[in-house]
Design a protein around this motif. Structure first.
Motif, PDB file in Angstrom:
ATOM      1  N   ASP A   6       0.829  -1.208   0.000  1.00 40.50           N
ATOM      2  CA  ASP A   6       0.000   0.000   0.000  1.00 40.50           C
ATOM      3  C   ASP A   6       0.858   1.250   0.000  1.00 40.50           C
ATOM      4  N   LYS A   7       0.377   2.265  -0.730  1.00 40.66           N
ATOM      5  CA  LYS A   7       0.995   3.586  -0.621  1.00 40.66           C
ATOM      6  C   LYS A   7       0.046   4.389   0.264  1.00 40.66           C
ATOM      7  N   SER A  35       5.607   0.254   3.695  1.00 38.79           N
ATOM      8  CA  SER A  35       4.712   1.089   2.890  1.00 38.79           C
ATOM      9  C   SER A  35       5.168   2.535   2.909  1.00 38.79           C
ATOM     10  N   ARG A 115      -5.518  10.542  -4.722  1.00 37.60           N
ATOM     11  CA  ARG A 115      -5.447   9.991  -6.081  1.00 37.60           C
ATOM     12  C   ARG A 115      -4.254  10.574  -6.824  1.00 37.60           C
ATOM     13  N   GLY A 118      -1.097   9.004  -6.027  1.00 33.76           N
ATOM     14  CA  GLY A 118      -1.094   7.549  -6.280  1.00 33.76           C
ATOM     15  C   GLY A 118      -1.267   6.713  -5.026  1.00 33.76           C
ATOM     16  N   THR A 120      -2.961   4.340  -2.233  1.00 37.46           N
ATOM     17  CA  THR A 120      -3.936   3.255  -2.272  1.00 37.46           C
ATOM     18  C   THR A 120      -4.765   3.223  -0.981  1.00 37.46           C
ATOM     19  N   LYS A 121      -4.322   3.967   0.033  1.00 34.34           N
ATOM     20  CA  LYS A 121      -5.094   4.060   1.279  1.00 34.34           C
ATOM     21  C   LYS A 121      -5.019   5.485   1.807  1.00 34.34           C
ATOM     22  N   GLU A 156     -14.594  -0.833  -0.898  1.00 31.54           N
ATOM     23  CA  GLU A 156     -14.036  -0.378  -2.182  1.00 31.54           C
ATOM     24  C   GLU A 156     -15.214  -0.270  -3.146  1.00 31.54           C
ATOM     25  N   VAL A 162     -10.502   6.482  -3.092  1.00 28.15           N
ATOM     26  CA  VAL A 162      -9.400   5.795  -2.409  1.00 28.15           C
ATOM     27  C   VAL A 162      -9.956   5.273  -1.073  1.00 28.15           C
ATOM     28  N   GLN A 163      -9.632   4.027  -0.777  1.00 28.49           N
ATOM     29  CA  GLN A 163     -10.169   3.411   0.440  1.00 28.49           C
ATOM     30  C   GLN A 163      -9.637   4.123   1.687  1.00 28.49           C
TER      31      GLN A 163
END
Ligand code: SF4
Length: 266
Positions: A6-7, A35, A115, A118, A120-121, A156, A162-163
């Motif tokens: 995850d990023k 991460s 977003r 980039g 992911t969380k 999701e 983004v979660q």
């Protein structure tokens, strides 16, 4: 809450909860899963309040070696929160509190910023207190869609969202405050000038009163709603999205809430 690669974008306001979270996560990332962390700070445009918070959070990010991205309402939406509140008061068109405007725009701003980098969380510093206040508020408003949606790990539901995860969802606010004091974290103590108008204050007062009299109330509410989640999941409510006719962001209706709000500002 996290996957190996995850990023992670941490929403950092400059308050005790988000700075404590940032400090803890910055330690965790040195052990697997490795991460990358990014700090996201929203500048709502609140005179005499947000500038100090940005300064404090920037200092912490520098100390921890974490990149900070600042996203402002003015750049994204063409208005500061101050100007939105002033205009709605002038026109007596304000059916919403400043916090409600702020919440609608902040959710969008954080999602866009996450977003763009980039991520992911999105990780937020919401504590047990915040979580159960939200449950009570949704309950009192009869808002079953938000009762279903707002939870420690969001579903999701759309590729453009983004979660969000809330690692402090079972940590009482008193404990994050204690951690911040013990670790000598410099955090903002000046309250937001609009905070006294928040609907949330009533929910906070009720829950604090109940907790004082019946210790464990907050955990009981949290556990109750978590046990209810499987049943809430079966309800087909607020699950479909289309593109907002104005901005193209996912929306549950024709025009998204942000565009609706900005339309009123014209
Ligand atoms: Fe926004 Fe309300 Fe928080 Fe102030 S107190 S930053 S207006 S949500």
């Amino acid at each position: 809450m996290f996957k190996f690669n995850d990023k992670i974008a941490v929403a950092v306001s400059g308050g005790k909860d988000s700075l404590a979270l940032l400090q803890i996560l910055s330690k965790l990332k040195t052990t697997p899963p490795k991460s990358p962390l990014i700090a996201l700070t929203v500048d709502e445009g609140i005179r005499g309040y947000r500038d100090e918070a940005i300064e404090i959070s920037a200092e912490k990010c520098k100390e921890l070696g974490i990149n900070q991205h600042i996203v402002s309402f003015e750049k994204l939406f063409g208005h500061t929160l101050d100007s939105i509140v002033a205009k709605s008061r002038r026109n007596a068109s304000s059916e919403l509190t400043p916090c409600a405007y702020c919440g609608i725009l902040r959710r969008r701003a954080i999602n866009i910023a996450a977003r763009n980098v980039g991520a992911t969380k999105i990780v937020t510093g919401h504590t047990l207190d915040d979580e159960v206040q939200t449950v009570l508020m949704n309950f009192l408003r009869g808002d079953i869609v938000r009762l279903k949606k707002e939870k420690p790990v969001t579903d999701e539901i759309h590729p453009e969202f983004v979660q969000k995860v809330k690692p402090f969802c079972e940590v009482p606010e008193k404990e994050t405050a204690l951690y911040a004091y013990v670790r000598k974290i410099n955090f903002q103590t000046t309250p937001c000038p609009y905070a006294s108008e928040a609907y949330r204050n009533e929910a906070r007062a009720i829950l604090n009163r109940m907790e004082e009299k019946y210790a464990g109330t907050k955990f009981t509410v949290h556990n109750f709603i978590e046990r209810l989640r499987p049943a809430l999941k079966t309800l087909e409510l607020g699950d479909s999205y289309e593109e907002c006719s104005e901005c193209g962001e996912p929306s549950s209706g024709g025009l998204c809430k942000v565009c609706e709000l900005l339309e009123k500002m014209k």
